[in-house]
Design an enzyme around this catalytic site. Structure first.
Site, mmCIF file in Angstrom:
data_model
loop_
_atom_site.group_PDB
_atom_site.id
_atom_site.type_symbol
_atom_site.label_atom_id
_atom_site.label_comp_id
_atom_site.label_asym_id
_atom_site.label_seq_id
_atom_site.Cartn_x
_atom_site.Cartn_y
_atom_site.Cartn_z
ATOM 1 N N VAL A 30 4.639 -7.020 -2.763
ATOM 2 C CA VAL A 30 4.723 -6.441 -1.418
ATOM 3 C C VAL A 30 4.933 -7.568 -0.411
ATOM 4 O O VAL A 30 4.186 -8.550 -0.401
ATOM 5 C CB VAL A 30 3.454 -5.649 -1.072
ATOM 6 C CG1 VAL A 30 3.594 -5.002 0.307
ATOM 7 C CG2 VAL A 30 3.180 -4.596 -2.135
ATOM 8 N N GLY A 71 -4.022 -7.846 -6.814
ATOM 9 C CA GLY A 71 -3.559 -8.127 -5.462
ATOM 10 C C GLY A 71 -2.487 -7.131 -5.055
ATOM 11 O O GLY A 71 -2.666 -5.920 -5.167
ATOM 12 N N ASP A 72 -1.362 -7.654 -4.597
ATOM 13 C CA ASP A 72 -0.253 -6.788 -4.181
ATOM 14 C C ASP A 72 0.922 -6.906 -5.139
ATOM 15 O O ASP A 72 2.078 -6.739 -4.754
ATOM 16 C CB ASP A 72 0.185 -7.132 -2.752
ATOM 17 C CG ASP A 72 0.658 -8.576 -2.637
ATOM 18 O OD1 ASP A 72 0.365 -9.373 -3.549
ATOM 19 O OD2 ASP A 72 1.322 -8.911 -1.640
ATOM 20 N N GLU A 73 0.634 -7.190 -6.414
ATOM 21 C CA GLU A 73 1.675 -7.343 -7.430
ATOM 22 C C GLU A 73 1.630 -6.181 -8.425
ATOM 23 O O GLU A 73 0.565 -5.814 -8.917
ATOM 24 C CB GLU A 73 1.510 -8.668 -8.178
ATOM 25 C CG GLU A 73 1.729 -9.883 -7.292
ATOM 26 C CD GLU A 73 1.529 -11.189 -8.051
ATOM 27 O OE1 GLU A 73 2.082 -12.203 -7.601
ATOM 28 O OE2 GLU A 73 0.825 -11.186 -9.081
#
Length: 227
Positions: A30, A71-73
């Site tokens: 993201v 996380g954002d992965e």
């Protein structure tokens, strides 16, 4: 979790090999997610991640599966593809779908992603290699301005190694006194100095003068920019 993702991927690769098909592996990050957490709070950020996960899952459900790495992965795996172009079409659809506004806790929010693609067996014959190569392609998408997708290419690994080495040097540059400031005057039409722009310069003993266009974005992508 990562272990279950690995089990699912190995199963998908085995089936694809038996049926002479391909598997597409997407690595999704993201863009600028830290800004959402910093401005809206982590609870709001978690709701955004849940909305993104739902979109990725619905996209992948027909052809494969999606997973959150942390996380954002995220990772999306498209199993038993007949045509590599199917992976490209799916990636294009995901990137475009992300551009539509999310409504989270009554707020309209715009989110973009950077997406890297690797393909079995072209870019690797095991899940770890495919994940690494998709990750490398994702970083290339970030370097090209974010909000896009990139196919993995072998030369990207060379670029990734160079980037890793440069980041290692940058971590010690300040301690070793290699960073300095140059002050560029800003003048009016009459030639009078009104202000100065402070410009970071990096002189490395073996690499020479490293361009700010190389090391500033690298510092911004890590915690190095703060120091």
């Amino acid at each position: 979790n990562r272990r279950y993702l690995s089990v699912l991927m190995e199963s998908a690769l085995m089936k694809a090999e038996q049926n002479d098909r391909r598997v597409g592996v997407f690595f999704v990050d993201v863009d600028n997610f830290k800004n959402i957490n910093d401005t809206m709070g982590h609870a709001f950020g978690d709701e955004v991640l849940a909305a993104i996960a739902q979109l990725l899952s619905s996209t992948a459900r027909t052809f494969g599966f999606a997973a959150r790495l942390g996380g954002d992965e995220f990772t999306v795996v498209l199993a038993e593809l007949d045509d590599p172009r199917d992976a490209m079409r799916a990636a294009k659809n995901i990137v475009e779908a992300m551009r539509l506004p999310f409504v989270v806790e009554g707020r309209e929010l715009f989110v973009t992603i950077s997406l890297g693609i690797s393909l079995f067996p072209d870019d690797g014959d095991d899940s770890e290699t495919l994940m690494v190569n998709a990750d490398v392609a994702m970083y290339r998408a970030k370097e090209l301005g974010r909000d896009n997708f990139q196919w993995f290419a072998a030369e990207m690994n060379v670029m990734a190694r160079e980037r890793m080495e440069l980041e290692w040097h940058l971590r010690y540059a300040m301690q070793l006194g290699q960073l300095s400031l140059a002050y560029q005057p800003q003048c009016n039409a009459a030639g009078e100095v009104l202000a100065f722009e402070a410009l970071m310069r990096w002189q490395h003993p073996t690499l020479g003068a490293v361009s700010p266009s190389r090391f500033i974005p690298m510092a911004e992508d890590s915690s190095l920019i703060i120091s």
